[in-house]
Design a protein around this motif. Structure first.
Motif, PDB file in Angstrom:
ATOM      1  N   VAL A 164      -2.705  56.575 -10.414  1.00 45.44           N
ATOM      2  CA  VAL A 164      -1.848  57.577  -9.914  1.00 45.44           C
ATOM      3  C   VAL A 164      -0.257  57.059  -9.960  1.00 45.44           C
ATOM      4  CG1 VAL A 164      -1.151  58.682  -7.877  1.00 45.44           C
ATOM      5  CG2 VAL A 164      -3.565  58.825  -8.618  1.00 45.44           C
ATOM      6  N   LEU A 165      -0.119  55.720  -9.642  1.00 44.27           N
ATOM      7  CA  LEU A 165       1.275  55.302  -9.435  1.00 44.27           C
ATOM      8  C   LEU A 165       1.731  55.137 -10.944  1.00 44.27           C
ATOM      9  CD1 LEU A 165       0.895  52.466  -6.745  1.00 44.27           C
ATOM     10  CD2 LEU A 165       1.943  54.625  -6.788  1.00 44.27           C
ATOM     11  N   GLN A 166       0.991  54.841 -11.927  1.00 46.34           N
ATOM     12  CA  GLN A 166       1.054  54.795 -13.302  1.00 46.34           C
ATOM     13  C   GLN A 166       1.748  56.053 -13.736  1.00 46.34           C
ATOM     14  OE1 GLN A 166      -1.911  52.664 -15.234  1.00 46.34           O
ATOM     15  NE2 GLN A 166      -1.124  50.633 -15.009  1.00 46.34           N
ATOM     16  N   GLY A 167       0.916  56.938 -13.441  1.00 45.05           N
ATOM     17  CA  GLY A 167       1.303  58.569 -13.680  1.00 45.05           C
ATOM     18  C   GLY A 167       2.623  58.913 -13.086  1.00 45.05           C
ATOM     19  N   PHE A 168       2.741  58.321 -11.821  1.00 47.05           N
ATOM     20  CA  PHE A 168       4.006  58.789 -10.891  1.00 47.05           C
ATOM     21  C   PHE A 168       5.298  58.031 -11.850  1.00 47.05           C
ATOM     22  CE2 PHE A 168       6.642  59.020  -7.399  1.00 47.05           C
ATOM     23  CZ  PHE A 168       6.473  60.206  -6.878  1.00 47.05           C
ATOM     24  N   SER A 169       5.040  56.863 -12.132  1.00 53.39           N
ATOM     25  CA  SER A 169       6.067  56.160 -12.698  1.00 53.39           C
ATOM     26  C   SER A 169       6.533  56.843 -14.172  1.00 53.39           C
ATOM     27  CB  SER A 169       5.928  54.718 -12.844  1.00 53.39           C
ATOM     28  OG  SER A 169       4.702  54.440 -14.015  1.00 53.39           O
ATOM     29  N   SER A 170       5.744  57.664 -14.626  1.00 62.24           N
ATOM     30  CA  SER A 170       5.941  58.162 -16.018  1.00 62.24           C
ATOM     31  C   SER A 170       7.301  59.007 -16.064  1.00 62.24           C
ATOM     32  CB  SER A 170       4.897  59.154 -16.451  1.00 62.24           C
ATOM     33  OG  SER A 170       4.998  60.245 -15.665  1.00 62.24           O
ATOM     34  N   CYS A 171       7.751  59.419 -14.749  1.00 63.57           N
ATOM     35  CA  CYS A 171       9.184  60.235 -14.638  1.00 63.57           C
ATOM     36  C   CYS A 171      10.203  59.141 -15.251  1.00 63.57           C
ATOM     37  CB  CYS A 171       9.206  60.508 -13.210  1.00 63.57           C
ATOM     38  SG  CYS A 171      10.586  61.283 -12.827  1.00 63.57           S
ATOM     39  N   LEU A 172      10.254  57.845 -14.781  1.00 68.04           N
ATOM     40  CA  LEU A 172      11.173  56.775 -14.889  1.00 68.04           C
ATOM     41  C   LEU A 172      11.122  56.816 -16.461  1.00 68.04           C
ATOM     42  CD1 LEU A 172      10.747  54.343 -12.027  1.00 68.04           C
ATOM     43  CD2 LEU A 172      12.206  56.190 -12.122  1.00 68.04           C
ATOM     44  N   ARG A 173      10.152  56.867 -17.202  1.00 66.65           N
ATOM     45  CA  ARG A 173      10.087  56.709 -18.720  1.00 66.65           C
ATOM     46  C   ARG A 173      10.321  58.136 -19.461  1.00 66.65           C
ATOM     47  NH1 ARG A 173       5.015  55.428 -20.034  1.00 66.65           N
ATOM     48  NH2 ARG A 173       4.278  55.546 -17.846  1.00 66.65           N
ATOM     49  N   MET A 174      10.354  59.196 -18.857  1.00 66.74           N
ATOM     50  CA  MET A 174      10.634  60.339 -19.358  1.00 66.74           C
ATOM     51  C   MET A 174      11.797  60.587 -20.065  1.00 66.74           C
ATOM     52  SD  MET A 174      10.254  64.181 -17.332  1.00 66.74           S
ATOM     53  CE  MET A 174      11.700  63.481 -16.139  1.00 66.74           C
ATOM     54  N   GLU A 175      11.855  61.126 -21.433  1.00 62.20           N
ATOM     55  CA  GLU A 175      13.118  61.244 -22.151  1.00 62.20           C
ATOM     56  C   GLU A 175      13.505  62.623 -21.833  1.00 62.20           C
ATOM     57  OE1 GLU A 175      12.016  60.925 -26.531  1.00 62.20           O
ATOM     58  OE2 GLU A 175      11.419  58.713 -26.386  1.00 62.20           O
ATOM     59  N   ARG A 176      14.698  62.846 -22.110  1.00 68.11           N
ATOM     60  CA  ARG A 176      15.577  64.130 -21.839  1.00 68.11           C
ATOM     61  C   ARG A 176      15.236  64.601 -20.348  1.00 68.11           C
ATOM     62  NH1 ARG A 176      14.352  67.862 -26.701  1.00 68.11           N
ATOM     63  NH2 ARG A 176      12.364  67.515 -26.283  1.00 68.11           N
ATOM     64  N   LYS A 177      15.360  63.684 -19.438  1.00 70.48           N
ATOM     65  CA  LYS A 177      15.148  64.053 -17.891  1.00 70.48           C
ATOM     66  C   LYS A 177      15.667  65.142 -17.541  1.00 70.48           C
ATOM     67  CE  LYS A 177      14.259  59.357 -16.433  1.00 70.48           C
ATOM     68  NZ  LYS A 177      14.562  58.534 -17.761  1.00 70.48           N
ATOM     69  N   TRP A 178      16.958  65.628 -18.159  1.00 73.93           N
ATOM     70  CA  TRP A 178      17.775  66.856 -17.742  1.00 73.93           C
ATOM     71  C   TRP A 178      16.758  68.111 -17.593  1.00 73.93           C
ATOM     72  CZ3 TRP A 178      18.377  70.691 -21.220  1.00 73.93           C
ATOM     73  CH2 TRP A 178      18.105  70.426 -22.640  1.00 73.93           C
ATOM     74  N   LEU A 179      15.748  68.099 -19.075  1.00 72.90           N
ATOM     75  CA  LEU A 179      15.030  69.140 -19.127  1.00 72.90           C
ATOM     76  C   LEU A 179      14.138  69.468 -18.008  1.00 72.90           C
ATOM     77  CD1 LEU A 179      13.532  69.011 -22.689  1.00 72.90           C
ATOM     78  CD2 LEU A 179      14.597  71.027 -21.655  1.00 72.90           C
ATOM     79  N   PHE A 180      13.544  68.269 -17.316  1.00 77.41           N
ATOM     80  CA  PHE A 180      12.891  68.481 -16.137  1.00 77.41           C
ATOM     81  C   PHE A 180      13.388  69.309 -15.095  1.00 77.41           C
ATOM     82  CE2 PHE A 180      10.948  67.076 -12.024  1.00 77.41           C
ATOM     83  CZ  PHE A 180       9.526  67.078 -12.391  1.00 77.41           C
ATOM     84  N   PHE A 181      14.646  69.048 -14.697  1.00 77.58           N
ATOM     85  CA  PHE A 181      15.210  69.653 -13.727  1.00 77.58           C
ATOM     86  C   PHE A 181      15.841  70.898 -14.397  1.00 77.58           C
ATOM     87  CE2 PHE A 181      16.378  64.836 -13.258  1.00 77.58           C
ATOM     88  CZ  PHE A 181      15.763  64.885 -11.977  1.00 77.58           C
ATOM     89  N   ALA A 182      16.088  71.306 -15.539  1.00 72.98           N
ATOM     90  CA  ALA A 182      16.354  72.339 -16.054  1.00 72.98           C
ATOM     91  C   ALA A 182      15.180  73.571 -15.730  1.00 72.98           C
ATOM     92  CB  ALA A 182      16.674  72.458 -17.536  1.00 72.98           C
ATOM     93  N   TYR A 183      13.806  72.961 -16.338  1.00 74.94           N
ATOM     94  CA  TYR A 183      12.727  73.784 -15.808  1.00 74.94           C
ATOM     95  C   TYR A 183      12.581  73.927 -14.532  1.00 74.94           C
ATOM     96  CZ  TYR A 183      11.387  72.474 -20.904  1.00 74.94           C
ATOM     97  OH  TYR A 183      11.240  72.649 -22.204  1.00 74.94           O
ATOM     98  N   THR A 184      12.794  73.230 -13.649  1.00 76.60           N
ATOM     99  CA  THR A 184      12.677  73.206 -12.353  1.00 76.60           C
ATOM    100  C   THR A 184      13.441  74.676 -11.885  1.00 76.60           C
ATOM    101  OG1 THR A 184      11.945  71.063 -11.828  1.00 76.60           O
ATOM    102  CG2 THR A 184      12.712  72.353 -10.027  1.00 76.60           C
ATOM    103  N   ALA A 185      14.679  74.467 -12.239  1.00 81.92           N
ATOM    104  CA  ALA A 185      15.508  75.625 -12.040  1.00 81.92           C
ATOM    105  C   ALA A 185      15.345  76.886 -12.348  1.00 81.92           C
ATOM    106  CB  ALA A 185      17.073  75.123 -12.407  1.00 81.92           C
ATOM    107  N   LEU A 186      14.802  76.927 -13.730  1.00 80.25           N
ATOM    108  CA  LEU A 186      14.291  78.138 -14.169  1.00 80.25           C
ATOM    109  C   LEU A 186      12.832  78.504 -13.697  1.00 80.25           C
ATOM    110  CD1 LEU A 186      14.907  77.546 -18.014  1.00 80.25           C
ATOM    111  CD2 LEU A 186      15.865  79.163 -16.748  1.00 80.25           C
ATOM    112  N   ILE A 187      11.931  77.700 -13.245  1.00 78.20           N
ATOM    113  CA  ILE A 187      10.864  78.176 -12.459  1.00 78.20           C
ATOM    114  C   ILE A 187      11.448  78.945 -11.129  1.00 78.20           C
ATOM    115  CG2 ILE A 187       8.949  77.196 -11.100  1.00 78.20           C
ATOM    116  CD1 ILE A 187       8.653  75.154 -13.435  1.00 78.20           C
TER     117      ILE A 187
END
Length: 319
Positions: A199-222
């Motif tokens: 679970v922690l390894q999956g949680f840490s995938s956020c740190l290795r995520m490319e184009r992190k801005w997309l994650f936040f953009a999707y959140t705003a659109l949701i």
């Protein structure tokens, strides 16, 4: 047996909340209120809900790509839909079901995928609470008294919230310590330790995520689609014509709290919370507020069921 007992308890809670919501409803007025709704706005709300499923799949995919770069958009979309419809069978089981869909279609392990779900849902809860705080503080005269009188005060009367939080934190800390200490000497602790590690390894995938801005953009659109869903349902109801788009946002956030109650598909809890909000905050009669809650919940439930069954059929026949 234990699962059956949990399901019975969950259904019982839903039934009690439904009874509280509908006990004083005059059915003739309720039916007239439903007939008065403008269904073109309901259809627009359902379309916004379907678009939110797609956006949630895209956002989740951003977390899964560091684990398996071959994860497709259609796979995450189907997993979200199947998870949604599974929640009508048993509350919260959808989060585990959608993990199974991903592990079936990718090389990612279940525990790592579960870690991304924990991260996504934790992030969603944090955003919802932050937005609720901003709305309440920004319009305290409008919303603050409702929150203090109808939510915080009843909880404080029944529980000392600071003691509850302290005891929960202490219990979690002790459990984590015991699992870590006996992880090499006890099979159960070893298994739990392995799951936590994944679970922690999956949680840490956020740190290795490319184009992190997309994650936040999707959140705003949701959240914009959630807002649009609430607004469209509000616009469909002539008896709520005095409410504005800020009220629609508040109803969307309060409705999210209703879905947090562990009952299948938010049934009962959503109706009760929305009905209470409209009657207390806006002086809308309870039976009128229940019309809005019923139309809103039913339309989105139909959308979830249709897309969930469609995605399940697709995944079942796909080789």
């Amino acid at each position: 047996m234990k699962k059956a007992l949990k399901y019975i308890i969950s259904l019982s809670i839903a039934a009690v909340l439904l009874w509280f919501s509908f006990r004083d409803v005059e059915w003739a007025g309720f039916v007239e209120g439903v007939k008065a709704c403008r269904w073109e706005f309901i259809l627009l709300s359902m379309a916004a809900g379907a678009f939110a499923f797609w956006l949630r799949g895209l956002r989740w995919r951003q977390l899964l790509l560091p684990i398996d770069p071959q994860t497709t958009r259609l796979t995450t979309f189907n997993a979200v839909n199947i998870g949604n419809v599974s929640n009508f069978v048993f509350p919260r089981i959808g989060e585990f079901v959608r993990c199974g869909v991903i592990t079936r279609r990718t090389t990612a392990t279940y525990d790592k995928v579960l870690g991304t779900v924990v991260l996504e849902r934790s992030w969603e809860l944090l955003v919802m609470l932050l937005m609720l705080a901003v709305v309440i503080i920004g319009g305290f005269e409008r919303f603050g008294t409702f929150f203090l009188d109808e939510i915080w005060a009843p909880m404080s009367q029944k529980f000392n919230m600071w003691w509850v939080m302290a005891i929960a934190l202490a219990a979690v800390s002790i459990a984590v310590y015991l699992i870590w200490k006996f992880r090499d000497r006890n099979a159960f602790c070893a298994k739990v330790s392995g799951v936590i590690k994944g679970v922690l390894q999956g949680f840490s995938s956020c740190l290795r995520m490319e184009r992190k801005w997309l994650f936040f953009a999707y959140t705003a659109l949701i959240w914009m689609t959630y807002w649009l869903m609430a607004a469209c349902t509000m616009w469909s109801a002539p008896f709520l014509g005095h409410l504005d788009i800020v009220d629609a946002l508040f109803l969307s956030l309060v409705g999210g709290l209703g879905f947090a109650v562990p009952v299948p598909g938010g049934i009962g809890a959503f109706h009760f919370v929305i009905g209470l909000t409209l009657s207390t905050l806006y002086d809308v009669p309870m039976e009128t507020g229940i019309v809005y809650a019923t139309v809103s919940h039913t339309s989105q439930a139909i959308t979830q069921i249709l897309f969930g069954l469609g995605s399940y059929a697709y995944e079942s026949i796909k080789k």
